[in-house]
Design a protein around this motif. Structure first.
Motif, short mmCIF file in Angstrom:
data_model
loop_
_atom_site.label_atom_id
_atom_site.label_comp_id
_atom_site.label_asym_id
_atom_site.label_seq_id
_atom_site.Cartn_x
_atom_site.Cartn_y
_atom_site.Cartn_z
N HIS A 46 7.63 81.21 47.86
CA HIS A 46 8.36 80.89 46.62
C HIS A 46 7.91 81.78 45.47
CE1 HIS A 46 9.15 77.15 48.96
NE2 HIS A 46 10.32 77.28 48.38
N GLU A 60 18.68 83.25 56.70
CA GLU A 60 19.14 83.50 58.07
C GLU A 60 20.54 84.09 58.14
OE1 GLU A 60 17.56 83.82 60.73
OE2 GLU A 60 15.64 82.96 60.16
N PHE A 99 4.02 77.15 54.66
CA PHE A 99 3.98 75.83 55.30
C PHE A 99 2.58 75.57 55.88
CE2 PHE A 99 8.76 75.25 56.64
CZ PHE A 99 9.09 75.10 55.31
N ASP A 102 12.96 78.54 40.98
CA ASP A 102 11.64 78.21 41.55
C ASP A 102 10.49 78.66 40.64
OD1 ASP A 102 11.95 76.73 43.91
OD2 ASP A 102 12.46 78.49 45.09
N ASP A 123 20.04 79.41 48.09
CA ASP A 123 18.60 79.13 48.21
C ASP A 123 18.11 79.19 49.66
OD1 ASP A 123 16.07 78.44 47.36
OD2 ASP A 123 16.46 76.28 47.30
N ILE A 124 18.97 78.80 50.59
CA ILE A 124 18.48 78.72 51.98
C ILE A 124 19.21 79.71 52.89
CG2 ILE A 124 17.68 76.33 51.75
CD1 ILE A 124 20.18 75.35 53.09
N MET A 170 15.65 69.50 48.38
CA MET A 170 16.27 69.17 49.67
C MET A 170 16.39 67.67 49.90
SD MET A 170 17.41 71.87 51.04
CE MET A 170 17.73 71.56 52.77
N LEU A 173 7.63 82.06 54.94
CA LEU A 173 7.83 80.61 54.84
C LEU A 173 6.81 79.86 55.68
CD1 LEU A 173 9.74 78.39 53.69
CD2 LEU A 173 10.96 78.48 55.86
N PHE A 221 16.47 73.92 61.91
CA PHE A 221 16.95 74.15 60.54
C PHE A 221 18.40 74.66 60.54
CE2 PHE A 221 17.25 76.65 56.58
CZ PHE A 221 16.95 75.64 55.68
N THR A 234 18.50 71.93 44.04
CA THR A 234 17.78 72.64 45.11
C THR A 234 16.71 71.77 45.76
OG1 THR A 234 16.21 73.65 43.55
CG2 THR A 234 18.19 74.92 44.07
N SER A 294 11.32 76.10 64.72
CA SER A 294 11.58 75.85 63.31
C SER A 294 13.02 76.23 62.96
CB SER A 294 10.59 76.68 62.49
OG SER A 294 10.95 76.68 61.15
N GLN A 295 13.45 77.41 63.40
CA GLN A 295 14.78 77.90 63.00
C GLN A 295 15.92 77.19 63.72
OE1 GLN A 295 13.37 78.72 60.51
NE2 GLN A 295 14.70 80.39 59.98
N1 LIG Z 1 12.76 76.12 58.75
C1 LIG Z 1 13.31 76.73 57.70
N2 LIG Z 1 13.32 76.13 56.52
C2 LIG Z 1 13.88 76.78 55.48
C3 LIG Z 1 14.45 78.06 55.61
N3 LIG Z 1 14.91 78.45 54.39
C4 LIG Z 1 14.63 77.43 53.56
N4 LIG Z 1 14.03 76.43 54.20
C5 LIG Z 1 13.61 75.13 53.67
O1 LIG Z 1 14.59 74.74 52.76
C6 LIG Z 1 13.93 74.40 51.58
C7 LIG Z 1 14.71 74.59 50.35
O2 LIG Z 1 13.90 74.09 49.30
P1 LIG Z 1 12.41 74.63 49.13
O3 LIG Z 1 12.50 75.98 48.54
O4 LIG Z 1 11.61 73.61 48.48
O5 LIG Z 1 11.82 74.79 50.61
C8 LIG Z 1 12.69 75.31 51.56
C9 LIG Z 1 12.26 75.24 52.98
O6 LIG Z 1 11.55 74.05 53.21
C10 LIG Z 1 14.43 78.68 56.89
O7 LIG Z 1 14.90 79.79 57.11
N5 LIG Z 1 13.84 77.96 57.89
#
Ligand SMILES: Nc1nc2c(ncn2[C@@H]2O[C@@H]3COP(=O)(O)O[C@H]3[C@H]2O)c(=O)[nH]1
Ligand SMILES: [Zn+2]
Length: 459
Positions: free
Chosen positions: A135, A289, A307, A176, A285-286, A248, A303, A339, A246, A335-336
């Motif tokens: 972030h 991918e 984590f 952010d 934001d997300i 989640m 990321l 998601f 934003t 993870s992906q």
């Molecule tokens: N597993 C995964 N989580 C994602 C990805 N992109 C965003 N996130 C999640 O989506 C959330 C959006 O809000 P945050 O930025 O708090 O934290 C981010 C991550 O937890 C991704 O490519 N993979």
């Protein structure tokens, strides 16, 4: 200062100046390779406050120097694409590109923004992002760049007014601010100052938004200086809604309210537009991918690093740990897959109903990414099964159950020459580089387009 030292210093200054001038060349082309300077991830730079200040000052100076340089049409075109590669650009260059977005969307001229105030504001925003793995300022840039690309792709200037476009881009840039690298769950469980201040209600998003308005309070950074009272109120309401969206924790609520208005969506309806703006923030934001693998994969590393840092700390502090953040439980593919299947695609496909242009631009790439990670997961599981059965055989052999079978030097591992590819279906092949790699649990996945080193989780 002795002459020889003075001489040396001037040579170094001279060299530095030359290097900076070479950096200008990046405006001529798009393929600047900064990888040599990236042997260590940027968040590994351990910096004292004084060092940070010096670093920020240098970024400011380079940014100011670049404001005098013309951004080529080729770069401006590239900046509108979902495939834009942030890893080719450094921070001062990204500041210039953000500036260019405001110019090319006619926000400067239509909202009467002083360009020097925009510079000061952008720099202050930059300074208020932390050097955390994910972030950080580069993430802010990418979210803004996706929002900018979407703005052109779905032709927002013909559907929203200038202030709304300004609100979207500015929210993306600020969304952010001052992120500490630990999420809301951590803030709440650890009872941090932020959680206390915001009563556990979206503490981070409330903070990002508050910092954004704090920056705008500084006269020299106030890009809303010439707004009327009504304009500022509309902008502030919009920013607050977009940035809070934003979180989640609000994902389903926002997605469902968007789904309910799609059948009768009306661009003249204020509430409809407001929900759409929130959804576009979430998409941007997300959206990693939706990028090419070479751009998205380093973001996934960032990321997961963030984590894992959090879950390590939570374990140390005896706080609850979310399984999706736990290095013992998560791999890139697992993870992906989750998601993309349960968060990304349902969101992107819903927005795609209103804007069919999104199908090829961001939905297809996300489906490709899902296929890629599904194959990766399959390869990992296959590799693990092989390792398990080998371990079992060795165990059996040790107990005298398999006489001569594996210690004859003709085991499966030894038979295959180094680098021999074993077919794993048409899309992907699994290659073992050598037996020591296999022992470490490392495999290389080769797809038709990409090659990726994988660390399998310890079994
Ligand atoms: N597993 C995964 N989580 C994602 C990805 N992109 C965003 N996130 C999640 O989506 C959330 C959006 O809000 P945050 O930025 O708090 O934290 C981010 C991550 O937890 C991704 O490519 N993979
Ligand atoms: Zn974000």
């Amino acid at each position: 200062m002795p002459d020889s030292l003075h001489d040396l210093k001037s040579k170094v200054d001279n060299f530095k100046e030359k290097l900076e001038n070479v950096a200008h060349l990046s405006w001529l082309g798009l393929s600047k390779d900064l990888s040599s300077g990236m042997s260590q991830p940027f968040w590994h730079k351990k910096s004292s406050p004084r060092k940070m200040e010096t670093h920020h000052k240098r970024v400011y100076e380079r940014f100011m120097k670049f404001t005098k340089v013309h951004v080529s049409d080729e770069v401006r075109r590239e900046l509108r694409k979902q495939s834009f590669d942030n890893w080719q650009w450094d921070d001062p260059e990204m500041l210039i590109l953000l500036r260019q977005m405001y110019i090319d969307l006619n926000l400067i001229s239509k909202l009467n923004i002083d360009i020097n105030v925009l510079h000061e504001w952008l720099y202050e925003v930059y300074r208020n992002y932390n050097l955390v793995p994910f972030h950080n300022f580069k993430h802010c840039f990418m979210v803004a760049q996706m929002m900018y690309g979407l703005t052109w792709l779905i032709d927002l200037p013909s559907k929203l007014d200038t202030l709304e476009i300004f609100t979207l881009l500015t929210s993306a840039i600020c969304h952010d601010l001052d992120h500490p690298g630990y999420n809301n769950a951590y803030q709440i469980n650890a009872k941090t100052e932020l959680a206390l201040r915001y009563n556990d209600i979206s503490p981070l998003e409330n903070h990002h938004c508050a910092v954004a308005f704090d920056i705008l309070k500084k006269e020299k950074c106030n890009i809303t200086r010439d707004f009327s009272r009504e304009q500022f109120k509309r902008f502030r309401d919009g920013m607050i809604r977009c940035i809070l969206a934003t979180d989640m924790a609000k994902h389903n609520e926002i997605l469902n309210s968007f789904k309910s208005i799609i059948p009768h969506f009306d661009f003249n309806d204020k509430e409809h537009k407001s929900v759409l703006m929130m959804v576009l923030m979430k998409v941007s934001d997300i959206s990693n991918e939706a990028r090419p693998l070479s751009v998205a994969m380093p973001w996934l590393d960032c990321l997961l690093t963030e984590f894992f840092n959090q879950s390590d700390l939570e374990k140390l502090e005896g706080l609850p740990v979310a399984p999706f953040m736990d290095r013992e439980k998560v791999s890139k593919s697992s993870s992906q897959i989750g998601f993309i299947k349960f968060v990304l695609l349902p969101l992107f496909e819903t927005v795609g109903k209103l804007f069919p242009q999104l199908e090829s631009a961001i939905i297809e790439p996300v489906r490709d990414a899902l296929a890629y990670y599904t194959e990766m997961q399959r390869a990992l599981e296959e590799e693990k099964a092989k390792k398990d059965s080998l371990a079992e055989s060795l165990e059996g052999d040790k107990n005298g159950l398999l006489p001569g079978k594996l210690n004859s030097g003709s085991g499966t591992e030894d038979k295959e020459p180094t680098g021999k590819t074993q077919s794993l279906g048409h899309a992907l092949a699994l290659t073992r580089n050598n037996s020591s790699n296999l022992r470490r649990g490392s495999v290389t996945l080769l797809t038709s387009k990409h090659s990726v080193e994988l660390e399998t989780s310890p079994s």
